[in-house]
Design an enzyme around this catalytic site. Sequence first.
Site, PDB file in Angstrom:
ATOM      1  CB  ILE A 106      -0.967  -0.011   1.192  1.00 32.63           C
ATOM      2  CG1 ILE A 106      -1.952  -1.182   1.069  1.00 32.63           C
ATOM      3  CG2 ILE A 106      -1.726   1.310   1.287  1.00 32.63           C
ATOM      4  CD1 ILE A 106      -2.811  -1.412   2.299  1.00 32.63           C
ATOM      5  CB  CYS A 112      -5.105   5.167   5.087  1.00 34.56           C
ATOM      6  SG  CYS A 112      -5.892   6.653   4.460  1.00 34.56           S
ATOM      7  CB  SER A 113      -1.634   2.389   8.752  1.00 37.37           C
ATOM      8  OG  SER A 113      -1.347   3.328   9.781  1.00 37.37           O
ATOM      9  NE  ARG A 114      -5.281  -2.553  11.361  1.00 35.19           N
ATOM     10  CZ  ARG A 114      -5.741  -2.667  10.118  1.00 35.19           C
ATOM     11  NH1 ARG A 114      -6.049  -1.589   9.429  1.00 35.19           N
ATOM     12  NH2 ARG A 114      -5.895  -3.854   9.566  1.00 35.19           N
ATOM     13  CG  ASP A 134      -9.898   5.507   6.484  1.00 35.83           C
ATOM     14  OD1 ASP A 134     -11.084   5.875   6.338  1.00 35.83           O
ATOM     15  OD2 ASP A 134      -9.531   4.322   6.329  1.00 35.83           O
ATOM     16  CD  GLU A 173     -11.824   2.869  13.244  1.00 36.22           C
ATOM     17  OE1 GLU A 173     -12.398   2.173  12.397  1.00 36.22           O
ATOM     18  OE2 GLU A 173     -10.629   3.228  13.133  1.00 36.22           O
ATOM     19  CG  HIS A 218     -11.760   1.867   9.209  1.00 30.05           C
ATOM     20  ND1 HIS A 218     -11.350   1.267  10.364  1.00 30.05           N
ATOM     21  CD2 HIS A 218     -11.068   1.251   8.215  1.00 30.05           C
ATOM     22  CE1 HIS A 218     -10.449   0.331  10.088  1.00 30.05           C
ATOM     23  NE2 HIS A 218     -10.263   0.308   8.778  1.00 30.05           N
ATOM     24  CB  ILE A 219     -14.393   5.033   3.855  1.00 31.24           C
ATOM     25  CG1 ILE A 219     -13.654   6.376   3.767  1.00 31.24           C
ATOM     26  CG2 ILE A 219     -15.635   5.136   4.724  1.00 31.24           C
ATOM     27  CD1 ILE A 219     -14.437   7.460   3.044  1.00 31.24           C
ATOM     28  CB  ALA A 220      -8.747   2.886   3.569  1.00 33.26           C
ATOM     29  CB  SER A 221     -11.238  -1.434   2.125  1.00 26.82           C
ATOM     30  OG  SER A 221     -12.275  -1.512   3.095  1.00 26.82           O
TER      31      SER A 221
END
Length: 386
Positions: free
Chosen positions: A176, A271-273, A297, A302, A320-323
């Site tokens: 990524i 956008c990782s954790r 993200d 969370e 949390h919409i990266a995927s």
Amino acid sequence: MAKPVSIEVWNPNGKYRVVSTKPMPGTRWINLLVQQHCRVEICTEKKTILSVQDIIALIGDKCDGVIGQLTEDWGEELFSALSRAGGKAFSNMAVGYNNVDVNAANKYGVAVGNTPGVLTETTAELAASLSLAAARRIVEADEFMRAGLYDGWLPHLFVGNLLKGQTVGVIGAGRIGSAYARMMVEGFKMNLIYFDLYQATRLEKFVTAYAEFLKANGEQPVTWKRAASMDEVLQEADLISLHPVLDKTTYHLVNKERLSKMKKEAILINCSRGPVVDEVALVEHLRQNPMFRVGLDVFEDEPNMKPGLAELKNAIVVPHIASASKWTREGMATLAALNVLGKIKGYPVWFDSNKVEPFLNENAPPPAASPSIVNAKALGLPVSKL
């Protein structure tokens, strides 16, 4: 004991019972299970996150496998319940599995699946989107317009950062991180500095080749550098994107001290954790440095944000919409279903969990294998030779 949860049932007379704790995008995953004689039960409870007791109620007395979500606590209690019900397969609809106690799964002989190989470009695209939105202050400007505050062009109105010719820093140059770096280098002619424990040879060759292309066409070539430390990236880069794994060594990787090393007008993307960033320190840094901007993200607690973050104009926050592209989410659902199906049917584990294209080809049957089982070695599962 939780009360029974509401479900939607497909193929009620199926031989194998597979439960999905959430409705998932697309129908291919359902069809693939039904074609292999599975009864598919999809939880339709109007709860964002199911409790352990909810999931135990879903598992019931007989269950061959479960497709779950990253928000669920899969530990001793759930794997024990699944084992008692005769189940030997669980898959996250996610590439990460921080919510899974793999040792507990091993104890009960349950295969744990995940869904890598399908999120790379989608996640990198969101990181790039947040980078642009932060650099050009798009969210602030959008809110300004919607509030009816725009009454004419002004020289200083929402002045942001030009990316061309600036330096993009990447922490973690895996799939990524490298995909994101390529987008920013080729798309915006940014120079690259990266830090990773392993040399990103393919990324370096890509940037070198692109630099030669630019030079041959009379343009300023881009450059790359592998940093000796993470701090070197923080100090030199104008835009920094985080792509490390989350473990004990990367918890609060970006803390108060490291934030202070970054440029005053830098942009930070995560956008990782969530726990990779000390969110309390970040809120304070954003308050003290109004031209420092961030795009997030993921969050430390969370789905909650630390106090003060939501009020800051120099922070862009998304849930949390990266995927969350249609192709990726449907692919994740398919891979998760095939992980469970493969274990139920006694199939081997696919030889490379990052080369999953054959499973996603809708014009051909998927290979007779589980795409990705993280504890395959611990359970002694055979590996496909295809």
